[in-house]
Design a protein around this motif. Structure first.
Motif, short mmCIF file in Angstrom:
data_model
loop_
_atom_site.label_atom_id
_atom_site.label_comp_id
_atom_site.label_asym_id
_atom_site.label_seq_id
_atom_site.Cartn_x
_atom_site.Cartn_y
_atom_site.Cartn_z
N ASP A 57 34.45 8.80 35.03
CA ASP A 57 34.36 9.96 35.23
C ASP A 57 33.25 9.94 36.70
O ASP A 57 33.83 9.77 37.37
N TYR A 64 26.70 4.07 25.00
CA TYR A 64 25.13 4.97 26.16
C TYR A 64 24.25 4.16 25.55
O TYR A 64 23.08 3.48 26.85
N GLU A 65 24.14 4.87 24.28
CA GLU A 65 22.40 3.63 23.97
C GLU A 65 22.16 2.78 23.87
O GLU A 65 21.00 2.29 24.53
N GLU A 78 23.34 13.02 26.92
CA GLU A 78 23.69 11.30 26.72
C GLU A 78 23.46 10.55 28.06
O GLU A 78 23.53 9.44 28.44
N SER A 107 27.85 2.45 34.96
CA SER A 107 28.62 3.93 35.16
C SER A 107 27.39 5.36 35.24
O SER A 107 27.38 5.96 36.10
N ASP A 122 29.20 15.72 37.84
CA ASP A 122 30.12 14.94 38.75
C ASP A 122 31.31 16.02 38.46
O ASP A 122 31.93 16.20 39.52
N LEU A 140 40.27 13.01 31.54
CA LEU A 140 39.79 12.05 30.33
C LEU A 140 38.44 12.93 29.47
O LEU A 140 38.62 14.37 30.00
N CYS A 141 37.77 12.21 28.52
CA CYS A 141 37.80 12.50 27.55
C CYS A 141 35.93 12.85 28.68
O CYS A 141 35.48 12.14 29.35
N ALA A 142 35.66 14.21 27.50
CA ALA A 142 34.04 14.62 28.43
C ALA A 142 33.02 13.74 28.04
O ALA A 142 32.97 13.22 27.15
N GLY A 143 32.68 13.54 29.36
CA GLY A 143 31.86 12.64 29.09
C GLY A 143 32.15 10.74 29.80
O GLY A 143 31.46 10.07 29.10
N MET A 195 17.11 9.35 27.07
CA MET A 195 17.47 7.66 26.64
C MET A 195 16.38 6.44 27.95
O MET A 195 16.43 5.43 27.80
N GLU A 201 31.52 22.91 30.00
CA GLU A 201 32.64 22.33 29.44
C GLU A 201 33.07 20.86 29.02
O GLU A 201 33.86 21.10 28.44
N ARG A 202 32.49 20.16 30.52
CA ARG A 202 32.50 18.75 30.45
C ARG A 202 31.28 18.05 29.87
O ARG A 202 31.96 16.99 29.41
N CYS A 203 30.75 18.47 29.16
CA CYS A 203 29.20 18.33 28.31
C CYS A 203 30.14 17.72 27.04
O CYS A 203 30.53 19.18 26.99
N PRO A 204 30.00 16.81 26.39
CA PRO A 204 29.81 15.92 25.54
C PRO A 204 29.59 16.51 24.42
O PRO A 204 29.94 16.19 23.28
N ASP A 236 31.37 4.60 21.13
CA ASP A 236 29.62 5.20 21.35
C ASP A 236 28.71 5.43 20.13
O ASP A 236 28.20 6.39 19.80
N CYS A 273 25.75 10.99 30.83
CA CYS A 273 26.96 10.35 31.02
C CYS A 273 27.13 10.81 32.17
O CYS A 273 27.86 10.18 32.54
N ASP A 274 26.58 12.20 32.95
CA ASP A 274 26.56 12.22 33.90
C ASP A 274 28.23 12.91 34.57
O ASP A 274 28.23 13.53 35.68
N ALA A 275 29.39 13.68 32.84
CA ALA A 275 29.80 14.21 33.33
C ALA A 275 29.32 15.52 34.48
O ALA A 275 30.30 15.96 34.84
N VAL A 296 33.31 7.45 25.10
CA VAL A 296 32.86 7.90 24.28
C VAL A 296 33.44 8.71 23.20
O VAL A 296 32.79 8.86 22.26
#
Ligand code: FAD
Ligand code: TPP
Ligand code: SF4
Ligand code: SF4
Ligand code: SF4
Ligand code: MG
Lengths: 351, 599
Positions: free
Chosen positions: A40, A231-232, B503, A190, B510, A33-36, B551, B571-574, A223, B505-507, A219
């Motif tokens: 996930d 998220y916001e 953000e 999430s 995980d 999936l897309c990062a963020g 946030m 790598e995973r951080c958007p 988003d 997002c917890d990426a 995201v």
């Protein structure tokens, strides 16, 4: 697209569960999936819940439809059973599987697109039948996989990434579930796994249909400002109203609770769900109150989350349909297939 | 908790466990990456800047870096840091013209260095290229200190040592051999701008038990370090068949293995305490045991036995200890006695400092153990302009400490000669450099390789004992090098977090394969650690705590203890709130102390 993998590392002194497994034993393939992506985080929460409940991975079944959310069954519990069905058809496949073997733990993973448009009929009937499964609806307000069209969960007035305004009223899966007979109805986010992991554990242990509608931001397509599933926005209007913890039978403390503070609910397996942070007078066993709370909060844009309704007394599908208690694979063949003569006899009885 | 100040130069330095543990702060991961690229000469020179003797230390360093190595916290064994250093030395191309050089003109300042060990050589290495006229005075006929006289050639070949000493002498350093300094006051009366004492801790401890001084017997009782020196200079060429070594430190290990090479057949190392209390390193014990040396625990020496004017054995008390949960001995008792026959005994029970040649009138204060009173930062003694370093300063340590003392003393001497305050030293600094090259591409090998530590090949047992100087370790093969370099986790490539971009997002949480990240409401350290699935408080490793996130005002925390530096979080951080950046830790030596000074 990804070109890296998460290494599997057996660390020294890693915590293990009752089966001697480590948390990473509940992981699956590397997410694409897309990062963020919020999905996930939900995947990670599901893996953690199974780990903490010490469920043997091969005694679990993952079922899903089509969508980014539905893809995620590949990303956890690598050693369990699973099937990706056609778009929106997961509830019937799950119903069939549970009819065949109700002794396994079933988790369904779906999206707002998969469940609320093409799959709406299936979704509703699985709830009506009180099929014994936990249904995770990863709700991002869009069809993520097909690049961000509004889903039936998009709020009125919210905008798409390029500015189009949604003018159709949303289907709220929680309201729907309350109206058609689901017996465990919750909303999560999430971004709050403190709340989500215990909710999933409670939902897995509940006997009957459990729905967790999880706000899970996309995201890539939803988003932005103007989205009510970003998220916001979610962090801003987030209200974790009811916190549910699952307490296994072995760990129960028979303590006296202050009313309005903690409310214990006995489960079929002898365990208990304890509810905390209840507003004064709110009783999640009262369906009318739950509906009222939901519509009231909707007016202030507040996103009320937690275990909003639970009913442990209602029969599940298995019981209602008076099915054999044994899984089909444990019934001798002669009994499963009594032969042509018996069939004739049955047919005769309908003439 | 207070947000972590990652600008504190020590913060990221500590994360590089090996570099932090190395007394000279050798940039280990940086040189391992150079080796991985086949840039052996560059790796050698980078090593040389901090530890001066890569060829020597790549073989015999005490390697405090290895027990500290992060890899050893994740799995059983650390990276073979030390042996990779040897790889750089063994495979380097000719780097002679890239070494610091003798300057065209000296600055006229005369520095005396007493003792030709690693400490004095390091001072000379740092000062000669700056124009100082350095003269080393050595008692013996060869330079190198204990590296020459005590560390046996089967561990450290003579050629390796000589090469690394020679390149310092080539910087215009004068070496006076066979020149013991016998009176400090007379020496100080000469015209020196500064004097450095690097004479080591030269006196081996004796064991005054019954029978020690008996005629006939006493000739077969040797003091370990003296005996090794006499072997190294070929005065001693043989020993009896049955040899007892008393003590289980580094010296004992060299004595027992040397005995085998001089003809002993049956060598026992006698230890007073159980194995966990041994001073020798695990690898030294393994190497000795591989040569069939027997190590006997719980034997406390009681008396020397002799017959007809000849040493015949030793009596030992058999000991029993009570050890508490913290591993400390709380009680002991003697359960019996035993006599073990032998032809020779070698005493390897420690060294003392001794300065019979420093007169009280010199104004150099010694404490009651004959250890000089030396400032721990400047290495200056109580007499201005006289400095100590290496084993002579605070008692016996090891080569890498002697080197670090040398670096620090050189800074002080430089400042002293310029009339500057010795304490006005440059603090360490950290420069951060980006490592991202593109999607899934970083400037370092970030994928985790689960290979186990490579095992050094040794010369066959049947071929090692004929000559004293057959080097036992063969060095790594190309395959071993290729695997071992990949085991390094690149701890200097730091995870750098920018809270304003997060953000929530917890990426990252995980994806982290070791679960060392969490986003959680702020609290005290124990509360924060509780939100991590596997957080261990270990000495030295901190908990990273961010400032409040935009946030929810929660904080991002990271347990630096187990991070693999795999870069998956970044790598995973958007939003690129996490980034991997190389921390270049600037450790200053004498040569850069004047940078930025007004000319
Ligand atoms: C048997 C043994 C094995 C060891 N193995 C290791 C090892 O594997 N790894 C490791 O890191 N460390 C090892 N060490 C320790 C290490 O050798 C020392 O810590 C280190 O050499 C100290 O360096 P230094 O410069 O302080 O002095 P030294 O190396 O002791 O050198 C001092 C020099 O000064 C000379 N000197 C003394 N007095 C005078 C005087 N009055 N005038 C002129 N010259 C004088 C001496 O002859 C000597 O050459 C070992 C030590 C021993 C005894
Ligand atoms: C029968 C069928 N119709 C349409 C599609 C195209 N399609 C793929 S995924 C998807 C919607 C997915 O949305 P959702 O369930 O919300 O998942 P998300 O990607 O947002 O997680 C659609 C319409 C399909 N795959 N199959
Ligand atoms: S498109 Fe949206 S829903 Fe799909 S993976 Fe990307 S962020 Fe997640
Ligand atoms: S893994 Fe590499 S950088 Fe990290 S401590 Fe070990 S040798 Fe040093
Ligand atoms: S680099 Fe990031 S993902 Fe990798 S171990 Fe460290 S914190 Fe975890
Ligand atoms: Mg969706």
């Amino acid at each position: 697209m990804t070109s890296f993998t998460k290494p599997i590392i057996r660390r020294k002194n890693e915590p293990t569960n009752e089966l001697g497994l480590v948390r990473a034993d509940y992981d699956g393939a590397m997410s694409t999936l897309c990062a963020g992506c919020g999905h996930d985080a939900v995947t990670a929460s599901m893996a953690r819940a199974f780990f903490e409940l010490s469920i043997e991975p091969h005694r679990a079944v993952k079922v899903s439809g089509i969508g980014c959310s539905s893809k995620t069954t590949a990303y956890f519990l690598r050693e369990s059973h699973g099937i990706n069905t056609v778009h929106g058809r997961m509830p019937s496949v799950a119903t069939g599987a549970i009819a065949a073997n109700h002794e396994l733990t079933y988790i369904g993973v779906s999206g707002d697109g998969d469940s609320l448009s093409i799959g709406l009929g299936q979704f509703v009937h699985a709830m009506r039948r009180n099929v014994n499964m936990l249904y995770m609806l990863e709700n991002n307000g869009v069809y993520g996989l097909t690049k961000g069209q509004f889903s039936a969960a998009a709020d009125m007035g919210s905008t798409a990434k390029k500015g189009a305004i949604n003018e159709l009223p949303p289907i709220d899966p929680v309201a729907l579930a309350l109206s058609v007979g689901a017996t465990f109805v919750a909303r999560g986010f999430s971004g709050d796994r403190e709340q989500l992991v215990p909710l999933i554990k409670a939902g897995l242990k509940h006997k009957g249909f459990g729905l967790i509608d999880v706000i899970s931001p996309c995201v890539s397509f939803n988003d932005h400002k103007g989205s009510t599933k970003s998220y916001e926005h979610t962090y801003k209007y987030y209200n974790p109203a009811v916190h549910a913890d699952y307490v296994p039978p072995s760990k129960q403390i028979k303590a006296a609770y202050d009313a309005g503070d903690v409310m214990p609910i006995e489960l079929h397996d002898g365990g208990q769900i304890t509810l905390r942070k209840l507003e004064n007078g709110y009783d999640p066993r009262d369906r009318a109150a739950a509906v009222h709370k939901l519509f009231e909060s909707g007016q202030s844009q507040e996103i009320v989350t937690g275990l909003l309704y639970i009913n442990e007394d209602h029969k599940d599908m298995h019981e209602m349909a008076r099915m054999d208690d044994r899984p089909l694979n444990a019934i001798p063949y002669s009994e499963l297939n009594p032969g042509a003569a018996k069939l004739k006899e049955i047919q005769k009885s309908f003439r | 908790m207070k947000p972590t100040n990652t600008r504190n130069p020590d913060y990221y330095h500590k994360v590089v466990d090996c570099q932090w543990a190395c007394p000279a702060h050798t940039p280990v991961p940086q040189y391992i990456r150079l080796i991985a690229q086949g840039r052996y000469g560059d790796a050698y020179l980078l090593n040389r800047e901090s530890n001066v003797f890569p060829g020597v230390l790549g073989r015999v360093c005490d390697r405090p870096c290895e027990p500290a190595c992060r890899r050893g916290r994740l799995e059983a064994e650390p990276v073979a840091i030390c042996r990779l250093k040897r790889v750089a030395a063994d495979h380097r191309e000719d780097i002679t013209d890239r070494l610091p050089k003798k300057p065209a003109k000296t600055n006229g300042k005369k520095i005396a260095l007493i003792g030709a060990g690693p400490a004095s050589f390091t001072v000379a290495n740092d000062l000669a290229p700056l124009g100082y006229e350095c003269t080393i005075f050595e008692k013996l006929s060869e330079p190198g200190g204990l590296m020459r006289s005590n560390i046996p050639a089967f561990r450290l070949p003579e050629k390796v040592l000589s090469e690394e000493l020679d390149c310092i002498l080539d910087m215009g350093v004068e070496l006076k051999l066979n020149s013991p300094v016998e009176s400090m006051s007379a020496f100080l009366a000469q015209d020196w701008d500064a004097v450095f004492v690097g004479t080591g801790a030269p006196r081996g401890k004796d064991l005054n038990l019954d029978g020690r001084w008996e005629d006939g017997a006493k000739d077969n009782i040797h003091i370990g370090i003296d005996w090794l020196e006499s072997v190294a200079f070929e005065h001693t060429k043989a020993i009896g068949k049955n040899v007892l070594i008393i003590g289980v430190g580094n010296t004992a290990m060299d004595c027992c293995r040397t005995s085998l090479r001089l003809g002993a057949k049956n060598v026992k190392v006698m230890a007073r305490k159980p194995r966990q209390f041994f001073k020798a390193s695990v690898w030294e014990l393994e190497d000795a045991e591989e040569e069939n040396i027997e190590i006997m625990v719980n034997h406390s020496p009681k008396a020397f036995v002799h017959k007809n004017g000849k040493l015949t054995g030793m009596v030992f008390d058999l000991m029993e200890y009570v050890i508490d949960d913290n591993g400390r001995i709380t009680d002991q008792k003697v359960t019996g006695q035993t006599t073990i026959p032998c032809d020779d005994v070698i005493l390897a029970i420690g060294q003392d400092n001794a300065f019979p040649w420093i007169e009280e009138s010199c104004g150099i204060e010694l404490d009651k153990w004959q250890v000089p009173v030396v400032d721990e930062t400047t290495f200056e003694s109580t007499r201005k302009g006289v400095f100590f370093g290496g084993d002579s300063a605070f008692g016996p340590k090891n080569i890498i400490w002697a080197v670090e003392h040398g670096h620090q003393a050189a800074i002080s001497i430089h400042k002293h000669c310029q009339g500057k305050m010795l304490t006005g030293r440059l603090p360490n600094e950290v420069d951060m450099a980006p490592t991202k090259m593109g999607m899934f591409e970083w400037r370092y090998s970030n994928s985790y390789d689960d290979a186990e530590r490579r095992k050094m090949n040794h010369v066959e047992l049947t071929k090692r004992f004929a000559e004293l100087d057959v080097e036992v370790e063969l060095g790594f093969t190309p395959e071993q090098i290729a695997t071992e370099v990949e085991r390094c986790l690149n701890c200097d490539i730091q995870t750098v977090f920018e809270p304003s971009l997060c953000e929530e997002c917890d990426a990252c949480i995980d994806i982290c394969p070791v679960e060392c990240l969490s986003i959680t409401p702020d609290g005290d350290e124990d509360t924060l650690r509780a939100s991590l699935s596997a957080s261990e408080k270990i000495a030295g490793q901190d908990l990273f705590v961010s400032s409040a996130l935009p946030m929810t005002k929660r904080v991002m925390i990271k347990d630096e203890n187990v991070c693999l530096h795999c870069g998956l979080c970044a790598e995973r951080c958007p939003t690129a709130a996490w980034d991997m950046q190389e921390a270049l830790i600037q450790i200053h030596h004498a040569d850069d102390q004047d940078e930025g000074a007004v000319p």
